[in-house]
Design a protein around this motif. Structure first.
Motif, mmCIF file in Angstrom:
data_model
loop_
_atom_site.group_PDB
_atom_site.id
_atom_site.type_symbol
_atom_site.label_atom_id
_atom_site.label_comp_id
_atom_site.label_asym_id
_atom_site.label_seq_id
_atom_site.Cartn_x
_atom_site.Cartn_y
_atom_site.Cartn_z
ATOM 1 N N UNK A 7 -3.290 -6.006 1.255
ATOM 2 C CA UNK A 7 -3.813 -4.644 1.329
ATOM 3 C C UNK A 7 -2.674 -3.639 1.229
ATOM 4 N N UNK A 8 -1.563 -3.911 1.901
ATOM 5 C CA UNK A 8 -0.421 -2.993 1.838
ATOM 6 C C UNK A 8 0.140 -2.958 0.414
ATOM 7 N N UNK A 9 0.212 -4.106 -0.262
ATOM 8 C CA UNK A 9 0.626 -4.141 -1.663
ATOM 9 C C UNK A 9 -0.281 -3.226 -2.489
ATOM 10 N N UNK A 10 -1.576 -3.359 -2.299
ATOM 11 C CA UNK A 10 -2.554 -2.556 -3.045
ATOM 12 C C UNK A 10 -2.350 -1.067 -2.771
ATOM 13 N N UNK A 11 -2.179 -0.704 -1.504
ATOM 14 C CA UNK A 11 -2.040 0.706 -1.142
ATOM 15 C C UNK A 11 -0.736 1.309 -1.657
ATOM 16 N N UNK A 12 0.375 0.603 -1.507
ATOM 17 C CA UNK A 12 1.657 1.108 -1.986
ATOM 18 C C UNK A 12 1.651 1.162 -3.514
ATOM 19 N N UNK A 13 1.057 0.163 -4.141
ATOM 20 C CA UNK A 13 0.923 0.164 -5.609
ATOM 21 C C UNK A 13 0.133 1.393 -6.066
ATOM 22 N N UNK A 14 -0.958 1.689 -5.370
ATOM 23 C CA UNK A 14 -1.775 2.843 -5.732
ATOM 24 C C UNK A 14 -0.973 4.133 -5.596
ATOM 25 N N UNK A 15 -0.182 4.254 -4.534
ATOM 26 C CA UNK A 15 0.651 5.443 -4.361
ATOM 27 C C UNK A 15 1.711 5.542 -5.455
#
Length: 102
Positions: free
Chosen positions: A12-20
């Motif tokens: 989830x953190x990968x997904x969120x940081x990737x989105x940012x």
């Protein structure tokens, strides 16, 4: 914490940081290769991360997160609110993961 929960939190953190990161690159025209070089990461490694073809372990994920927030904190806070992105606090065990050599 069990291993499955830890992996799900990291994904989830990968997904969120990737989105940012993608918001910075696509909306604000922040150059991917300059960001990668500034963090001393191979450009292709960073490209693979933002293209969602590679997930990162915490040491490199935190490196990227810290870098972008150091430079773009007010902008990212705005985008997080606007895009409903919530970063959970990091667990102590996230620092204990081994970083892959790149």
């Amino acid at each position: 914490m069990n291993d499955i929960s830890s992996v799900l939190k990291r994904k989830k953190r990968n997904k969120d940081i990737r989105q940012l990161c993608n918001i910075l690159h696509d909306k604000y025209y922040i150059d991917k290769s300059k960001v990668a070089r500034a963090m001393k990461l191979p450009v292709q490694y960073y490209y693979d991360f933002v293209a969602d073809t590679r997930d990162l372990l915490y040491p490199n994920l935190i490196k990227i997160e810290s870098f972008i927030f150091d430079l773009y904190d007010p902008l990212l806070e705005y985008e997080m609110e606007r895009n409903n992105i919530h970063l959970d606090p990091l667990d102590d065990d996230s620092d204990n993961q081994i970083s892959l050599n790149i």
